[in-house]
Design an enzyme around this catalytic site. Structure first.
Site, mmCIF file in Angstrom:
data_model
loop_
_atom_site.group_PDB
_atom_site.id
_atom_site.type_symbol
_atom_site.label_atom_id
_atom_site.label_comp_id
_atom_site.label_asym_id
_atom_site.label_seq_id
_atom_site.Cartn_x
_atom_site.Cartn_y
_atom_site.Cartn_z
ATOM 1 N N GLY A 40 44.373 45.044 43.886
ATOM 2 C CA GLY A 40 43.031 45.550 43.595
ATOM 3 C C GLY A 40 42.422 46.398 44.694
ATOM 4 O O GLY A 40 41.656 47.312 44.434
ATOM 5 N N ASP A 97 39.006 44.480 46.930
ATOM 6 C CA ASP A 97 38.179 45.189 45.968
ATOM 7 C C ASP A 97 36.799 44.568 45.794
ATOM 8 O O ASP A 97 35.798 45.263 45.759
ATOM 9 C CB ASP A 97 38.901 45.302 44.605
ATOM 10 C CG ASP A 97 39.491 43.983 44.114
ATOM 11 O OD1 ASP A 97 39.237 42.921 44.729
ATOM 12 O OD2 ASP A 97 40.213 44.009 43.097
ATOM 13 N N ASP A 100 33.855 37.933 44.764
ATOM 14 C CA ASP A 100 33.332 37.318 43.539
ATOM 15 C C ASP A 100 32.937 35.880 43.891
ATOM 16 O O ASP A 100 31.892 35.666 44.493
ATOM 17 C CB ASP A 100 34.427 37.428 42.473
ATOM 18 C CG ASP A 100 33.993 36.975 41.098
ATOM 19 O OD1 ASP A 100 32.825 37.171 40.738
ATOM 20 O OD2 ASP A 100 34.824 36.425 40.357
ATOM 21 N N LYS A 128 29.516 40.478 44.333
ATOM 22 C CA LYS A 128 28.845 39.820 43.192
ATOM 23 C C LYS A 128 28.257 38.502 43.683
ATOM 24 O O LYS A 128 28.820 37.437 43.447
ATOM 25 C CB LYS A 128 29.904 39.489 42.133
ATOM 26 C CG LYS A 128 29.851 40.258 40.837
ATOM 27 C CD LYS A 128 30.694 39.575 39.789
ATOM 28 C CE LYS A 128 31.967 40.301 39.499
ATOM 29 N NZ LYS A 128 32.781 39.657 38.441
ATOM 30 N N PHE A 149 31.943 41.311 34.591
ATOM 31 C CA PHE A 149 33.334 41.599 34.923
ATOM 32 C C PHE A 149 33.525 43.109 34.899
ATOM 33 O O PHE A 149 33.150 43.779 33.937
ATOM 34 C CB PHE A 149 34.292 40.919 33.947
ATOM 35 C CG PHE A 149 35.702 40.927 34.461
ATOM 36 C CD1 PHE A 149 36.135 39.942 35.337
ATOM 37 C CD2 PHE A 149 36.584 41.940 34.111
ATOM 38 C CE1 PHE A 149 37.426 39.956 35.851
ATOM 39 C CE2 PHE A 149 37.876 41.966 34.623
ATOM 40 C CZ PHE A 149 38.299 40.975 35.489
ATOM 41 N N ASP A 156 41.236 45.508 37.849
ATOM 42 C CA ASP A 156 41.909 45.468 36.558
ATOM 43 C C ASP A 156 41.376 44.382 35.644
ATOM 44 O O ASP A 156 40.735 43.426 36.083
ATOM 45 C CB ASP A 156 43.408 45.218 36.761
ATOM 46 C CG ASP A 156 43.677 43.782 37.200
ATOM 47 O OD1 ASP A 156 43.078 43.344 38.207
ATOM 48 O OD2 ASP A 156 44.448 43.081 36.527
ATOM 49 N N ARG A 162 43.159 50.075 36.129
ATOM 50 C CA ARG A 162 43.074 50.204 37.589
ATOM 51 C C ARG A 162 42.841 51.620 38.082
ATOM 52 O O ARG A 162 42.227 51.823 39.121
ATOM 53 C CB ARG A 162 44.384 49.713 38.239
ATOM 54 C CG ARG A 162 44.520 48.225 38.317
ATOM 55 C CD ARG A 162 45.574 47.886 39.348
ATOM 56 N NE ARG A 162 46.150 46.570 39.161
ATOM 57 C CZ ARG A 162 45.617 45.446 39.615
ATOM 58 N NH1 ARG A 162 44.474 45.480 40.257
ATOM 59 N NH2 ARG A 162 46.199 44.290 39.416
HETATM 60 P P1 IMP Z 1 37.180 35.731 44.242
HETATM 61 O O1 IMP Z 1 36.576 34.995 43.082
HETATM 62 O O2 IMP Z 1 36.136 36.252 45.193
HETATM 63 O O3 IMP Z 1 38.205 34.876 44.924
HETATM 64 O O4 IMP Z 1 37.913 36.984 43.663
HETATM 65 C C1 IMP Z 1 39.262 36.897 43.369
HETATM 66 C C2 IMP Z 1 39.840 38.163 42.854
HETATM 67 O O5 IMP Z 1 39.505 38.214 41.488
HETATM 68 C C3 IMP Z 1 39.366 39.478 43.453
HETATM 69 O O6 IMP Z 1 40.129 39.894 44.566
HETATM 70 C C4 IMP Z 1 39.629 40.414 42.297
HETATM 71 O O7 IMP Z 1 40.949 40.887 42.321
HETATM 72 C C5 IMP Z 1 39.435 39.513 41.092
HETATM 73 N N1 IMP Z 1 38.125 39.757 40.495
HETATM 74 C C6 IMP Z 1 36.975 39.095 40.691
HETATM 75 N N2 IMP Z 1 35.975 39.619 39.955
HETATM 76 C C7 IMP Z 1 36.534 40.655 39.284
HETATM 77 C C8 IMP Z 1 36.020 41.622 38.369
HETATM 78 O O8 IMP Z 1 34.830 41.663 37.980
HETATM 79 N N3 IMP Z 1 36.924 42.529 37.890
HETATM 80 C C9 IMP Z 1 38.230 42.553 38.265
HETATM 81 N N4 IMP Z 1 38.746 41.674 39.134
HETATM 82 C C10 IMP Z 1 37.900 40.739 39.635
HETATM 83 MG MG MG Z 2 42.231 40.961 43.919
#
Ligand code: IMP
Ligand code: MG
Length: 176
Positions: A40, A97, A100, A128, A149, A156, A162
């Site tokens: 990403g 990227d 979240d 986010k 999302f 992706d 992507r």
């Molecule tokens: P985390 O929840 O911060 O651990 O995010 C994990 C991974 O989920 C990120 O590196 C992204 O690759 C993917 N991700 C989280 N939110 C989104 C989104 O809105 N779109 C696409 N990928 C996401």
């Molecule tokens: Mg990722």
């Protein structure tokens, strides 16, 4: 089922303008090595790295997966690619990227913490905050977005979208 929104959330032009300001802030950190989280983070990282044009900057790549597909991750983080990276005494910038839940970046920082870096900072295109469960904030972030999302510019949905140059939201398809 989800489908892509009809209008981008963030246009390519807005991204490019933000890259210029963010790139200056990131360049001022003066990192020795950039670790990009694949897949990403690859487009964002390339655009940021072009704005840190210093001769000695090293690049490394890791993967972080939480066995998720679609829009939810499982929380079971696996990091690969750290074995061959030497960060001892270095200023490290980790680029992904999106922040979240924060679990991915939190886990990566933990994994890097025992590897002797001088300093570790993180950089994401999107933040986010509404979704955050891990105790982490990004040192550098391009845009704060609401709890939707998103896809495009590296991000992706199950492997798709992507290479779109904008950020789009995915909306629930009610079948109509
Ligand atoms: P985390 O929840 O911060 O651990 O995010 C994990 C991974 O989920 C990120 O590196 C992204 O690759 C993917 N991700 C989280 N939110 C989104 C989104 O809105 N779109 C696409 N990928 C996401
Ligand atoms: Mg990722």
């Amino acid at each position: 089922m989800y489908r892509k929104s009809s209008k981008p959330l963030i246009s390519a032009r807005e991204i490019n303008e933000r890259l210029d300001t963010l790139g200056k802030d990131v360049a001022a950190f003066g990192c020795d090595i950039v670790i990009t989280v694949l897949s990403g983070g690859f487009i964002f990282s390339a655009d940021i790295c072009k704005r840190i044009a210093t001769p000695k900057l090293q690049l490394a790549f890791i993967r972080a997966s939480s066995y998720g597909s679609g829009t939810e991750s499982s929380g079971n983080l696996k990091i690969t690619g750290l074995e061959n990276i030497d960060i001892r005494g270095k200023k490290v910038l980790v680029i992904d990227d999106i922040l979240d839940t924060g679990n991915t970046m939190f886990g990566i920082k933990q994994a890097l913490a025992g590897m002797g870096a001088k300093e570790i900072k993180t950089c994401v295109l999107l933040d986010k905050p509404a979704r955050r469960t891990a105790d982490i904030t990004a040192d550098f972030a391009g845009f704060e977005i609401e709890n939707k999302f998103v896809v495009g510019y590296g991000l992706d949905y199950a492997g798709d979208y992507r290479t779109f140059p904008e950020i789009w939201t995915m909306e629930e398809d009610d079948g109509k």
